[in-house]
Design a protein around this motif. Sequence first.
Motif, PDB file in Angstrom:
ATOM      1  N   ALA A 121       3.042  -6.930   8.541  1.00 20.17           N
ATOM      2  CA  ALA A 121       3.266  -7.279   7.133  1.00 20.17           C
ATOM      3  C   ALA A 121       2.655  -6.203   6.240  1.00 20.17           C
ATOM      4  O   ALA A 121       1.540  -5.734   6.487  1.00 20.17           O
ATOM      5  CB  ALA A 121       2.652  -8.639   6.830  1.00 20.17           C
ATOM      6  N   CYS A 122       3.379  -5.835   5.202  1.00 22.33           N
ATOM      7  CA  CYS A 122       2.861  -4.771   4.334  1.00 22.33           C
ATOM      8  C   CYS A 122       3.170  -5.070   2.875  1.00 22.33           C
ATOM      9  O   CYS A 122       2.304  -5.565   2.142  1.00 22.33           O
ATOM     10  CB  CYS A 122       3.394  -3.409   4.767  1.00 22.33           C
ATOM     11  SG  CYS A 122       5.178  -3.305   5.024  1.00 22.33           S
ATOM     12  N   VAL A 123       4.388  -4.823   2.425  1.00 27.60           N
ATOM     13  CA  VAL A 123       4.758  -5.050   1.029  1.00 27.60           C
ATOM     14  C   VAL A 123       4.872  -6.544   0.760  1.00 27.60           C
ATOM     15  O   VAL A 123       5.427  -7.293   1.565  1.00 27.60           O
ATOM     16  CB  VAL A 123       6.095  -4.354   0.712  1.00 27.60           C
ATOM     17  CG1 VAL A 123       6.544  -4.667  -0.711  1.00 27.60           C
ATOM     18  CG2 VAL A 123       5.979  -2.848   0.926  1.00 27.60           C
ATOM     19  N   PRO A 173       5.239 -11.680   2.549  1.00 26.56           N
ATOM     20  CA  PRO A 173       5.176 -10.373   3.222  1.00 26.56           C
ATOM     21  C   PRO A 173       6.515  -9.902   3.785  1.00 26.56           C
ATOM     22  O   PRO A 173       7.296 -10.673   4.329  1.00 26.56           O
ATOM     23  CB  PRO A 173       4.165 -10.619   4.345  1.00 26.56           C
ATOM     24  CG  PRO A 173       4.266 -12.079   4.642  1.00 26.56           C
ATOM     25  CD  PRO A 173       4.552 -12.737   3.326  1.00 26.56           C
ATOM     26  N   ILE A 174       6.758  -8.598   3.632  1.00 26.00           N
ATOM     27  CA  ILE A 174       7.876  -7.920   4.278  1.00 26.00           C
ATOM     28  C   ILE A 174       7.307  -7.099   5.428  1.00 26.00           C
ATOM     29  O   ILE A 174       6.361  -6.332   5.225  1.00 26.00           O
ATOM     30  CB  ILE A 174       8.602  -6.987   3.298  1.00 26.00           C
ATOM     31  CG1 ILE A 174       9.032  -7.738   2.038  1.00 26.00           C
ATOM     32  CG2 ILE A 174       9.817  -6.336   3.966  1.00 26.00           C
ATOM     33  CD1 ILE A 174       9.595  -6.823   0.958  1.00 26.00           C
ATOM     34  N   PRO A 175       7.862  -7.219   6.626  1.00 28.97           N
ATOM     35  CA  PRO A 175       7.337  -6.432   7.751  1.00 28.97           C
ATOM     36  C   PRO A 175       7.819  -4.987   7.711  1.00 28.97           C
ATOM     37  O   PRO A 175       8.940  -4.696   7.271  1.00 28.97           O
ATOM     38  CB  PRO A 175       7.874  -7.164   8.976  1.00 28.97           C
ATOM     39  CG  PRO A 175       9.112  -7.844   8.504  1.00 28.97           C
ATOM     40  CD  PRO A 175       8.873  -8.200   7.070  1.00 28.97           C
ATOM     41  N   TYR A 176       6.989  -4.107   8.196  1.00 26.31           N
ATOM     42  CA  TYR A 176       7.337  -2.691   8.303  1.00 26.31           C
ATOM     43  C   TYR A 176       8.618  -2.490   9.105  1.00 26.31           C
ATOM     44  O   TYR A 176       9.399  -1.565   8.819  1.00 26.31           O
ATOM     45  CB  TYR A 176       6.168  -1.934   8.949  1.00 26.31           C
ATOM     46  CG  TYR A 176       6.531  -0.592   9.511  1.00 26.31           C
ATOM     47  CD1 TYR A 176       6.767   0.488   8.658  1.00 26.31           C
ATOM     48  CD2 TYR A 176       6.661  -0.404  10.886  1.00 26.31           C
ATOM     49  CE1 TYR A 176       7.113   1.728   9.180  1.00 26.31           C
ATOM     50  CE2 TYR A 176       7.005   0.827  11.412  1.00 26.31           C
ATOM     51  CZ  TYR A 176       7.240   1.891  10.554  1.00 26.31           C
ATOM     52  OH  TYR A 176       7.597   3.112  11.073  1.00 26.31           O
ATOM     53  N   ARG A 177       8.888  -3.332  10.063  1.00 24.48           N
ATOM     54  CA  ARG A 177      10.054  -3.131  10.946  1.00 24.48           C
ATOM     55  C   ARG A 177      11.396  -3.299  10.229  1.00 24.48           C
ATOM     56  O   ARG A 177      12.448  -3.057  10.823  1.00 24.48           O
ATOM     57  CB  ARG A 177       9.969  -4.093  12.137  1.00 24.48           C
ATOM     58  CG  ARG A 177       8.972  -3.659  13.211  1.00 24.48           C
ATOM     59  CD  ARG A 177       8.731  -4.770  14.200  1.00 24.48           C
ATOM     60  NE  ARG A 177       8.008  -5.883  13.600  1.00 24.48           N
ATOM     61  CZ  ARG A 177       7.841  -7.062  14.173  1.00 24.48           C
ATOM     62  NH1 ARG A 177       8.377  -7.297  15.365  1.00 24.48           N
ATOM     63  NH2 ARG A 177       7.146  -8.006  13.554  1.00 24.48           N
ATOM     64  N   GLY A 232       8.722   2.318  -0.293  1.00 22.93           N
ATOM     65  CA  GLY A 232       8.682   3.752  -0.103  1.00 22.93           C
ATOM     66  C   GLY A 232       7.292   4.267   0.205  1.00 22.93           C
ATOM     67  O   GLY A 232       7.129   5.170   1.039  1.00 22.93           O
ATOM     68  N   VAL A 233       6.280   3.712  -0.438  1.00 21.30           N
ATOM     69  CA  VAL A 233       4.906   4.138  -0.166  1.00 21.30           C
ATOM     70  C   VAL A 233       4.560   3.909   1.305  1.00 21.30           C
ATOM     71  O   VAL A 233       3.948   4.769   1.963  1.00 21.30           O
ATOM     72  CB  VAL A 233       3.920   3.398  -1.090  1.00 21.30           C
ATOM     73  CG1 VAL A 233       2.481   3.705  -0.704  1.00 21.30           C
ATOM     74  CG2 VAL A 233       4.174   3.788  -2.546  1.00 21.30           C
ATOM     75  N   VAL A 234       4.964   2.768   1.848  1.00 20.14           N
ATOM     76  CA  VAL A 234       4.713   2.483   3.273  1.00 20.14           C
ATOM     77  C   VAL A 234       5.462   3.472   4.155  1.00 20.14           C
ATOM     78  O   VAL A 234       4.910   4.027   5.117  1.00 20.14           O
ATOM     79  CB  VAL A 234       5.117   1.038   3.605  1.00 20.14           C
ATOM     80  CG1 VAL A 234       5.015   0.777   5.115  1.00 20.14           C
ATOM     81  CG2 VAL A 234       4.254   0.046   2.843  1.00 20.14           C
ATOM     82  N   VAL A 235       6.736   3.707   3.836  1.00 20.88           N
ATOM     83  CA  VAL A 235       7.536   4.627   4.642  1.00 20.88           C
ATOM     84  C   VAL A 235       6.937   6.029   4.622  1.00 20.88           C
ATOM     85  O   VAL A 235       6.880   6.714   5.652  1.00 20.88           O
ATOM     86  CB  VAL A 235       8.993   4.648   4.133  1.00 20.88           C
ATOM     87  CG1 VAL A 235       9.771   5.817   4.725  1.00 20.88           C
ATOM     88  CG2 VAL A 235       9.686   3.342   4.491  1.00 20.88           C
ATOM     89  N   GLY A 236       6.478   6.489   3.454  1.00 17.94           N
ATOM     90  CA  GLY A 236       5.879   7.812   3.382  1.00 17.94           C
ATOM     91  C   GLY A 236       4.652   7.944   4.260  1.00 17.94           C
ATOM     92  O   GLY A 236       4.465   8.968   4.943  1.00 17.94           O
ATOM     93  N   LYS A 237       3.827   6.920   4.287  1.00 20.57           N
ATOM     94  CA  LYS A 237       2.631   6.950   5.133  1.00 20.57           C
ATOM     95  C   LYS A 237       3.009   6.912   6.614  1.00 20.57           C
ATOM     96  O   LYS A 237       2.419   7.626   7.442  1.00 20.57           O
ATOM     97  CB  LYS A 237       1.710   5.778   4.774  1.00 20.57           C
ATOM     98  CG  LYS A 237       1.098   5.888   3.371  1.00 20.57           C
ATOM     99  CD  LYS A 237       0.301   4.647   3.001  1.00 20.57           C
ATOM    100  CE  LYS A 237      -0.214   4.704   1.560  1.00 20.57           C
ATOM    101  NZ  LYS A 237      -1.301   5.681   1.371  1.00 20.57           N
TER     102      LYS A 237
END
Length: 613
Positions: A472-474, A515-519, A556-561
């Motif tokens: 979970a991230c965003v 939460p939205i998961p990174y996957r 996008g912030v998560v994807v960039g990291k």
Amino acid sequence: MGIPKTIASVLWLGTAVLGAEKVLLEAEAFSERGNWKLDTQFIELMGSPYLLAHGMGQPVGLASGEFSLKDSGDYRVWVRTVDWSEQVGQAGGAGQFQLSIDGEKVGGNLGAGEPNWSWETVGEVTLEAGERTIQVEDLTGFNGRFDAVYLSNEEGDEPPNDSKILSQWRRDLLGLSKEPTEAGEFDLVVVGGGYGGMGTAISAARNGCKVALIESRQVLGGNGSSEVRVWAMGDFPPSDYPLSDIIEEFMDEAEASPAPTEQFGDAKKEAVVKAEGNITLFLNQHAFAVEMEDEEIAAVHGLDTRTSEVRRFSAPLFADCTGHGWIASKAGADTQMEEGGRMGMSNMWMWGNGEEPAAFPQKDWMLSLSEKDFPFPVRFHGQWFWEAGFDQHPIDDLEKIRDWNLIAVYSAWNAMKNKGAYAERDPAEKQFANAELTWLAHIGGTRETQQVLGDVILTEEDIVEGKEFPDACVLTTWSIDLHYPNETYLKGAPENPFISKAVHNRAVDRKVGSPIPYRCFYSRNVPNLFTAGRNISVTHEALGTVRVMKTIGMMGVVVGKAAAICIAEDSSPRGIYEDYLPELKFLMSQPGEQRYETIEELKKALEAADRAS
């Protein structure tokens, strides 16, 4: 602003050198545009950028340029154009224009012919060798458009009616190199400069990645730019991860949607991106082709929408932040599209009362509307619910959907100005006499196209129940907000509605979020492809909450990291979840201003964090 005259001359002079009897003049290379808009939204459909006379009923100025001929003689002339109102079922040739060469008109009115993009014969003209001038005069102010002009003195010659992007025929006439220009060396290529693309690029750059950020339009921000004017929605609830930091640096502070241009901060967005030394920004660059190697993307090709130059962007990683999922589709990614009842496209608008009477032309191609067929535009705004395209194909019918929105707005304004609709809302002595359209978006704000499927497809129930995910991230905070045709206003166009309603089916706690998961942020079958934006891996219902700008930016912030860790550890988007999830959580926990200028610096920080844990 047009491209410099020297560039246009080089393009067209190159054509003449290849064969003076054949000259191709691309509309986007006209040295002066006279307020014609460069429209790049529909390159995937009709093959090219084009110039659009978006005058809201007032003719725009002359578009003009220069070209060179080696041979004197008789030349046949064609223009590639379309009768756009006929294309959406409204006969009458709404957008007409006239062509002149060396100040002499050639042929009759254009733009009232075929209801599909094709070469329209202008006529024949006798020309002397040497430098010649060409002008295109808008006659109506109602969105006439042209892609290119072609001249030939070869008997029997006709331009091929081909909608392929930069076909070989065009390449040859323009004298373009067979091989694209290498754009540079990058770790990550981000396609799409909306909130998702900007968040991805800035985040990756601050974690040591060399990033190419490609945007087909002239401004950043996507639907949150001054061209579309959707204000940034979504909240930033308390979280373990300060993902909002970067978004707060560039997001707009608009007081309404729509609002005046300056409230959307186009210049601020561009300045924030250009301040990052690790980002190379490519505006006016449409990514139109994908090279594949062993099921991975090896490179994308970008068309410069002003010069037709082709660049090649190669990298280990790519991010599709186009909203439409263009790159994913070209790469063969698994996608999913709602079969019917999709959310549509909006073209918002603004109006005001001037000091003097302002006329608006009434045309036969306009819909016959009364005040019962559309809501009064309160606060001088035509807002988000001016929306169409619900059951039309969100890619194949994209231009038609935008154009139907234009028809609807012009028809409603005609009803107010010329037919007495809502006259009681205005002082009796005026009755909209001084009212005028001040802005109408020619760029459509699309809500739903297709979803790029990842290892998790987020559902409505996942969101409403706040399902826990290890990745979970965003946090999404918007309700399950889906749009449908508004039954109250169906009478004006029952077969093609243009006024919508929002149905907030299920609530999401804005103070807590879900939460939205990174996957959800990568392709399940193209190993080096990330996604960030409204094309992530969710169902139609779940899209109703994740599609707002602030939420998209945090994706996008998560994807960039994650991309930076991929480069540092020689991993993949899926590999981050399987092998480097603690590292991703470490980076997500850092503030947005944290910078690692190189991947080597990032690796040292990850190693130190691992030792500390």
